[in-house]
Write a protein that holds these residues in place. Structure first.
Motif, mmCIF file in Angstrom:
data_model
loop_
_atom_site.group_PDB
_atom_site.id
_atom_site.type_symbol
_atom_site.label_atom_id
_atom_site.label_comp_id
_atom_site.label_asym_id
_atom_site.label_seq_id
_atom_site.Cartn_x
_atom_site.Cartn_y
_atom_site.Cartn_z
ATOM 1 N N ALA A 105 0.863 -1.194 0.000
ATOM 2 C CA ALA A 105 0.000 0.000 0.000
ATOM 3 C C ALA A 105 0.890 1.233 0.000
ATOM 4 O O ALA A 105 1.983 1.228 0.557
ATOM 5 C CB ALA A 105 -0.918 -0.010 1.211
ATOM 6 N N SER A 106 0.412 2.289 -0.608
ATOM 7 C CA SER A 106 1.275 3.453 -0.801
ATOM 8 C C SER A 106 1.190 4.512 0.287
ATOM 9 O O SER A 106 2.088 5.310 0.435
ATOM 10 C CB SER A 106 0.959 4.090 -2.152
ATOM 11 N N LYS A 107 0.091 4.532 1.051
ATOM 12 C CA LYS A 107 -0.014 5.610 2.030
ATOM 13 C C LYS A 107 -0.932 5.216 3.173
ATOM 14 O O LYS A 107 -1.674 4.250 3.101
ATOM 15 C CB LYS A 107 -0.536 6.876 1.363
ATOM 16 N N GLY A 108 -0.869 6.012 4.220
ATOM 17 C CA GLY A 108 -1.776 5.820 5.350
ATOM 18 C C GLY A 108 -1.360 4.692 6.273
ATOM 19 O O GLY A 108 -0.219 4.242 6.276
ATOM 20 N N ASP A 111 -0.211 -0.889 5.254
ATOM 21 C CA ASP A 111 1.105 -1.151 4.667
ATOM 22 C C ASP A 111 1.048 -2.206 3.574
ATOM 23 O O ASP A 111 1.778 -2.128 2.594
ATOM 24 C CB ASP A 111 2.086 -1.585 5.758
ATOM 25 N N SER A 124 -1.536 -3.521 8.860
ATOM 26 C CA SER A 124 -0.822 -2.381 9.408
ATOM 27 C C SER A 124 0.350 -2.931 10.215
ATOM 28 O O SER A 124 0.154 -3.609 11.220
ATOM 29 C CB SER A 124 -1.742 -1.555 10.308
ATOM 30 N N ARG A 126 3.779 -1.065 10.314
ATOM 31 C CA ARG A 126 4.898 -0.137 10.534
ATOM 32 C C ARG A 126 5.214 0.133 12.000
ATOM 33 O O ARG A 126 6.311 0.541 12.323
ATOM 34 C CB ARG A 126 4.637 1.178 9.833
ATOM 35 N N GLU A 140 -7.852 3.910 12.984
ATOM 36 C CA GLU A 140 -7.467 4.293 11.625
ATOM 37 C C GLU A 140 -7.531 3.086 10.688
ATOM 38 O O GLU A 140 -8.000 3.204 9.547
ATOM 39 C CB GLU A 140 -6.060 4.883 11.617
ATOM 40 N N GLN A 148 -12.093 0.903 2.115
ATOM 41 C CA GLN A 148 -11.537 0.062 1.051
ATOM 42 C C GLN A 148 -12.310 -1.241 0.884
ATOM 43 O O GLN A 148 -11.877 -2.130 0.164
ATOM 44 C CB GLN A 148 -10.054 -0.207 1.324
#
Length: 189
Positions: A105-108, A111, A124, A126, A140, A148
């Protein structure tokens, strides 16, 4: 189609228990059948333990294939020393080995996106080294799940503690917390 059983059913408890407990239970059923039933019905009573025997075999198979405590500990130590790129590649490799299509995934907060059998799961990861994991990143992630149209989400917490509120939020909103031995088992695959 995957069958989902209750967490507290006899079979689910036996699957989480040491394998030999199921076999002891089968022996008890056979002994009770022998003691209480007439000879001609003993076999039918004893066969009542067959489903538990099958569960015992499944539990034994899983437990024999599970990584040792030393390997789990070694993997978790290794994860602590990884940089983000190495960790995300290890996760990607593990999920690809399980048959998932994995996209970065590119953002937010998301991941990785996992896809399998027409279902999408958001990951998620990170914050895997964070000392504490609160409810906000899970909120979030849940929002991302909704926007999505994902069927589930996975939040990775390799170390640190997950707050009680965060654990409850994850449970109530279809988010899997992947931490400790479960994370090591995934990576050891």
């Amino acid at each position: 189609m995957k069958f989902k059983m209750s967490e507290n059913s006899l079979f689910a408890v036996l699957l989480r228990s040491p394998w030999w407990i199921s076999f002891v239970l089968v022996a008890v059923i056979a002994l009770v059948s022998r003691a209480l039933l007439p000879k001609e019905y003993f076999v039918f009573g004893a066969l009542g333990g067959f489903p538990i025997f099958v569960v015992g075999c499944i539990a034994a198979w899983r437990q024999l294939r599970a990584p040792s405590k030393a390997k789990v500990s070694q993997m978790l130590d290794s994860v602590q020393g990884m940089h983000w790129n190495a960790f995300s590649q290890a996760l990607t490799h593990a999920w690809v080995a399980q048959g998932y299509d994995v996209n970065v995934a590119s953002k937010g907060v998301v991941d990785l996106r996992l896809a399998k059998d027409g279902k999408t799961f958001l990951v998620s990861a990170r914050r895997w080294k964070a000392a504490t994991h609160g409810v906000e990143p899970l909120r979030e992630l849940y929002t991302a799940m909704q926007t999505q149209d994902a069927q589930g989400a996975i939040y990775i917490a390799a170390q640190g503690s997950v707050s009680e509120n965060a654990a409850l939020f994850a449970r109530d909103h279809g988010i899997t917390l992947l931490q400790g031995p479960a994370l090591a088992a995934l990576l050891l695959g």
